[in-house]
Write a protein that holds these residues in place. Structure first.
Motif, short mmCIF file in Angstrom:
data_model
loop_
_atom_site.label_atom_id
_atom_site.label_comp_id
_atom_site.label_asym_id
_atom_site.label_seq_id
_atom_site.Cartn_x
_atom_site.Cartn_y
_atom_site.Cartn_z
N MET A 111 -3.86 5.51 19.73
CA MET A 111 -2.92 5.32 20.84
C MET A 111 -1.91 4.22 20.54
O MET A 111 -0.77 4.29 20.97
CB MET A 111 -3.69 5.00 22.13
CG MET A 111 -4.33 6.20 22.74
SD MET A 111 -4.91 5.79 24.39
CE MET A 111 -6.40 6.74 24.44
N ARG A 114 1.25 5.45 18.99
CA ARG A 114 2.18 6.08 19.94
C ARG A 114 3.08 5.01 20.57
O ARG A 114 4.30 5.18 20.66
CB ARG A 114 1.35 6.82 21.00
CG ARG A 114 2.10 7.62 21.97
CD ARG A 114 1.19 8.46 22.81
NE ARG A 114 0.20 7.68 23.55
CZ ARG A 114 -0.61 8.18 24.47
NH1 ARG A 114 -0.56 9.45 24.77
NH2 ARG A 114 -1.46 7.42 25.09
N CYS A 153 4.14 13.31 22.02
CA CYS A 153 2.89 12.53 22.07
C CYS A 153 2.41 12.29 23.50
O CYS A 153 1.27 11.86 23.69
CB CYS A 153 3.07 11.20 21.36
SG CYS A 153 3.12 11.39 19.58
N TYR A 154 3.24 12.50 24.48
CA TYR A 154 2.85 12.30 25.87
C TYR A 154 2.64 13.61 26.61
O TYR A 154 2.46 13.61 27.83
CB TYR A 154 3.87 11.41 26.59
CG TYR A 154 3.71 9.96 26.21
CD1 TYR A 154 2.75 9.17 26.81
CD2 TYR A 154 4.49 9.40 25.20
CE1 TYR A 154 2.58 7.85 26.43
CE2 TYR A 154 4.33 8.08 24.83
CZ TYR A 154 3.38 7.30 25.45
OH TYR A 154 3.21 6.00 25.07
N PRO A 156 0.46 16.94 27.81
CA PRO A 156 -0.94 16.99 28.22
C PRO A 156 -1.92 17.22 27.06
O PRO A 156 -2.95 16.54 26.98
CB PRO A 156 -0.98 18.15 29.21
CG PRO A 156 0.41 18.23 29.76
CD PRO A 156 1.30 17.81 28.64
N SER A 158 -1.56 16.44 23.96
CA SER A 158 -1.58 15.23 23.14
C SER A 158 -2.38 14.13 23.82
O SER A 158 -3.16 13.43 23.17
CB SER A 158 -0.16 14.76 22.87
OG SER A 158 0.58 15.76 22.22
N LYS A 159 -2.17 13.96 25.12
CA LYS A 159 -2.92 12.95 25.86
C LYS A 159 -4.42 13.21 25.76
O LYS A 159 -5.21 12.28 25.55
CB LYS A 159 -2.50 12.92 27.33
CG LYS A 159 -1.16 12.29 27.59
CD LYS A 159 -0.89 12.28 29.08
CE LYS A 159 0.42 11.68 29.43
NZ LYS A 159 0.67 11.65 30.88
N THR A 160 -4.79 14.47 25.89
CA THR A 160 -6.21 14.83 25.77
C THR A 160 -6.73 14.51 24.38
O THR A 160 -7.84 13.98 24.23
CB THR A 160 -6.39 16.34 26.08
OG1 THR A 160 -5.87 16.60 27.38
CG2 THR A 160 -7.84 16.75 26.00
N PHE A 162 -5.62 12.20 22.24
CA PHE A 162 -5.76 10.76 22.07
C PHE A 162 -7.00 10.24 22.81
O PHE A 162 -7.72 9.38 22.30
CB PHE A 162 -4.50 10.03 22.51
CG PHE A 162 -3.36 10.18 21.56
CD1 PHE A 162 -3.39 9.62 20.30
CD2 PHE A 162 -2.23 10.90 21.91
CE1 PHE A 162 -2.34 9.76 19.40
CE2 PHE A 162 -1.17 11.08 21.03
CZ PHE A 162 -1.23 10.50 19.78
N ALA A 163 -7.25 10.76 24.01
CA ALA A 163 -8.46 10.36 24.76
C ALA A 163 -9.73 10.82 24.03
O ALA A 163 -10.70 10.06 23.96
CB ALA A 163 -8.40 10.94 26.17
#
Length: 170
Positions: A111, A114, A153-154, A156, A158-160, A162-163
């Protein structure tokens, strides 16, 4: 067997050896990585153009006028030209390295990469001051490529990713 030393912050760069499979990078992250690599290539083109400009006869005339305006200066024309070339090369090395490093760590799901990429794109805005064409097209290309990479990178997926990567590293 000796225990390896604990180095604070090293976990930001190394993956833990886990029995669970590593989550695969989604397509938006992979595209973002390649956009950053293209932005690094644009910086290389800009740097080559910068070196050509630094050794051009037109630049030599400008530097000669600066030297004539300051008779107390101990610098020579060649020294000023060399400083220009060295500055362009060092800036290119730093910028290209940053783009490639952040792309690598984005693909690893970090993260912080990013966020660092966002900062790098904002810093690229400073290159717009005194922009001259045709060399300015590379700066605009870097801004567009970097902005698209950040937007990807932001998303959905991509967010998943990174999490999931944060949970995978524990």
């Amino acid at each position: 067997m000796a225990t390896p030393p604990h180095i604070p912050g090293l976990g930001a760069f190394l993956d833990k050896d886990s029995s669970t499979p590593r989550p695969a990078a989604p397509r938006p992250v992979t595209v973002a990585v390649w956009l950053l690599v293209l932005a690094a290539a644009a910086q290389i083109v800009a740097s080559v153009m910068g070196i050509i400009h630094a050794v051009s006869p037109e630049r030599a005339q400008v530097l000669q006028a600066q030297l004539a305006a300051d008779p107390a200066s101990t610098l020579s024309l060649e020294a000023m030209r060399n400083m220009g070339v060295i500055t362009v090369v060092l800036a290119a090395l730093a910028t290209v390295s940053a783009y490639v490093l952040f792309a690598f760590f984005l693909h690893k799901g970090r993260m912080w990469a990013r966020t660092a990429t966002s900062v790098l794109v904002v810093l690229t805005l400073s290159q717009l001051v005194g922009i001259v064409f045709p060399g300015g097209f590379t700066t605009i290309a870097q801004l567009v490529l970097g902005s698209l990479a950040i937007a990807l990178c932001y998303m959905p997926a991509s967010k998943t990713f990174f999490a999931d990567m944060k949970a995978y590293r524990g």
